[in-house]
Design an enzyme around this catalytic site. Sequence first.
Site, short mmCIF file in Angstrom:
data_model
loop_
_atom_site.label_atom_id
_atom_site.label_comp_id
_atom_site.label_asym_id
_atom_site.label_seq_id
_atom_site.Cartn_x
_atom_site.Cartn_y
_atom_site.Cartn_z
N HIS A 171 -58.62 135.36 63.65
CA HIS A 171 -58.39 134.26 64.60
C HIS A 171 -56.96 133.77 64.52
O HIS A 171 -56.27 133.64 65.55
CB HIS A 171 -59.36 133.12 64.30
CG HIS A 171 -59.06 131.86 65.04
ND1 HIS A 171 -59.82 131.42 66.11
CD2 HIS A 171 -58.09 130.90 64.87
CE1 HIS A 171 -59.32 130.28 66.58
NE2 HIS A 171 -58.27 129.95 65.83
N GLU A 172 -56.50 133.49 63.30
CA GLU A 172 -55.17 132.92 63.16
C GLU A 172 -54.08 133.92 63.52
O GLU A 172 -53.07 133.57 64.16
CB GLU A 172 -54.98 132.39 61.74
CG GLU A 172 -55.85 131.19 61.40
CD GLU A 172 -55.60 130.00 62.32
OE1 GLU A 172 -54.49 129.86 62.86
OE2 GLU A 172 -56.54 129.20 62.53
N HIS A 175 -53.43 134.16 67.21
CA HIS A 175 -52.53 133.14 67.77
C HIS A 175 -51.11 133.72 67.88
O HIS A 175 -50.36 133.37 68.79
CB HIS A 175 -52.51 131.89 66.89
CG HIS A 175 -53.65 130.95 67.15
ND1 HIS A 175 -53.88 130.41 68.40
CD2 HIS A 175 -54.60 130.43 66.32
CE1 HIS A 175 -54.94 129.60 68.33
NE2 HIS A 175 -55.39 129.61 67.10
N TYR A 186 -50.38 124.72 74.35
CA TYR A 186 -51.42 124.28 73.41
C TYR A 186 -51.89 122.86 73.73
O TYR A 186 -51.77 121.94 72.93
CB TYR A 186 -50.90 124.38 71.98
CG TYR A 186 -52.00 124.50 70.95
CD1 TYR A 186 -52.83 125.62 70.92
CD2 TYR A 186 -52.19 123.51 70.00
CE1 TYR A 186 -53.84 125.73 69.99
CE2 TYR A 186 -53.20 123.62 69.05
CZ TYR A 186 -54.02 124.73 69.05
OH TYR A 186 -55.02 124.84 68.11
N GLU A 195 -57.21 128.87 72.03
CA GLU A 195 -58.17 128.88 70.93
C GLU A 195 -59.28 129.90 71.17
O GLU A 195 -59.71 130.60 70.26
CB GLU A 195 -58.77 127.49 70.73
CG GLU A 195 -57.90 126.54 69.95
CD GLU A 195 -57.64 127.01 68.52
OE1 GLU A 195 -58.56 127.59 67.90
OE2 GLU A 195 -56.52 126.83 68.03
N ASP A 268 -57.27 116.06 69.59
CA ASP A 268 -57.28 117.51 69.41
C ASP A 268 -56.54 118.22 70.55
O ASP A 268 -57.02 119.19 71.12
CB ASP A 268 -58.73 118.02 69.30
CG ASP A 268 -58.83 119.51 69.00
OD1 ASP A 268 -57.91 120.05 68.36
OD2 ASP A 268 -59.83 120.13 69.42
N HIS A 273 -60.08 122.72 70.57
CA HIS A 273 -61.10 123.36 69.74
C HIS A 273 -62.52 123.05 70.22
O HIS A 273 -63.48 123.61 69.70
CB HIS A 273 -60.99 122.90 68.28
CG HIS A 273 -59.77 123.39 67.57
ND1 HIS A 273 -58.59 122.67 67.52
CD2 HIS A 273 -59.55 124.52 66.87
CE1 HIS A 273 -57.70 123.33 66.81
NE2 HIS A 273 -58.26 124.46 66.40
#
Length: 353
Positions: A171-172, A175, A186, A195, A268, A273
Amino acid sequence: MTTHGGFEPVFCTIVPPHVLDKLSQAEDPALAGPARRTLQRDAFERTQRRLTTVIGATAVASVADGKPQRTIHDARHGTDLPGHKVRGEGDKPGKDATVNRAYAGLGATFELLLTAYQRDSIDGNGLPLDATVHYDRDYNNAFWNGEQMVFGDGDGEIFLDFTIPIDVIGHELVHGVTQYTANLTYFGQPGALNESVSDVFGALIKQYTLGQTAAEADWLIGAGLLAPRVTGVALRSMKEPGTAYDDDVLGKDPQPATMDDFVRTGRDNGGVHINSGIPNHAFYLAATALGGHAWERAGQVWYDVLTGGELKEKAMFTDFATLTVKAARERFGDGEELDAVSKAWEQVGVRTL
């Protein structure tokens, strides 16, 4: 380094701020303390990311040779990055399981990108993959800071070691792929798409590593990350958004599955998210309707949109959905792929133009 729309890396964490906010309000200081410190650390790193964007990051040499270039560092519970080098590309596994998991996760991400999509590392040009483990003390997060991966060990009460779920690593890193391609803003719906794309490919990396079909997969993001005391199975569910956890300390998973329950919030980054549950669910529906290995057809369509050059930085859900329909038709024709993608967006309430 260039991207569609300009190079503007962002600071992205796997645990959403709203989860840490809730945890920081716990009566037990053993739970609240680490959450508060994690929020403070994340705020600092986010500011550092903005400063680096303004000043300019150090250029990293990329070599497109189809082989990963991994380096794992150990922060030794400090916060100076990257930390002390503990494993380089080709080095044998050591005694630290966290280091070994990080190394394997970087490799799995590299392998899926190269094998399934002919992409050489996250920038498409062999960018070295760097990671730091054992970051800070009781740090309840993992993040991509625009240049490298960083993993906390968790507090042991709510979160365990962040290298445990391979989809968190994937996932990271994805990005980074978004950073080098569509560069989605974002905030709001573009941020939720940012995301969601990471969740989609994080899930695909796990499925690819395990050799799972869409029907065999659990479609959970972060399974194995929550400590035994937590009432929950993961951070998010693509199959059933809003059901990943329902805990007396963490609260209930707030993700919607359709536009009927879209959450409007200023927190957020506009709910990046939270509302990512909607495009996540659309991908799940498309992938399971098609069956087989999800990275081969549904994943290919999503990858084509992310990297095709038409996806704008401020794309809304409708824009992304429309491009997936176009991509499905261009790659596969007017067949079951087009039908599955179109119906998936219809089911979650997102229009296609």
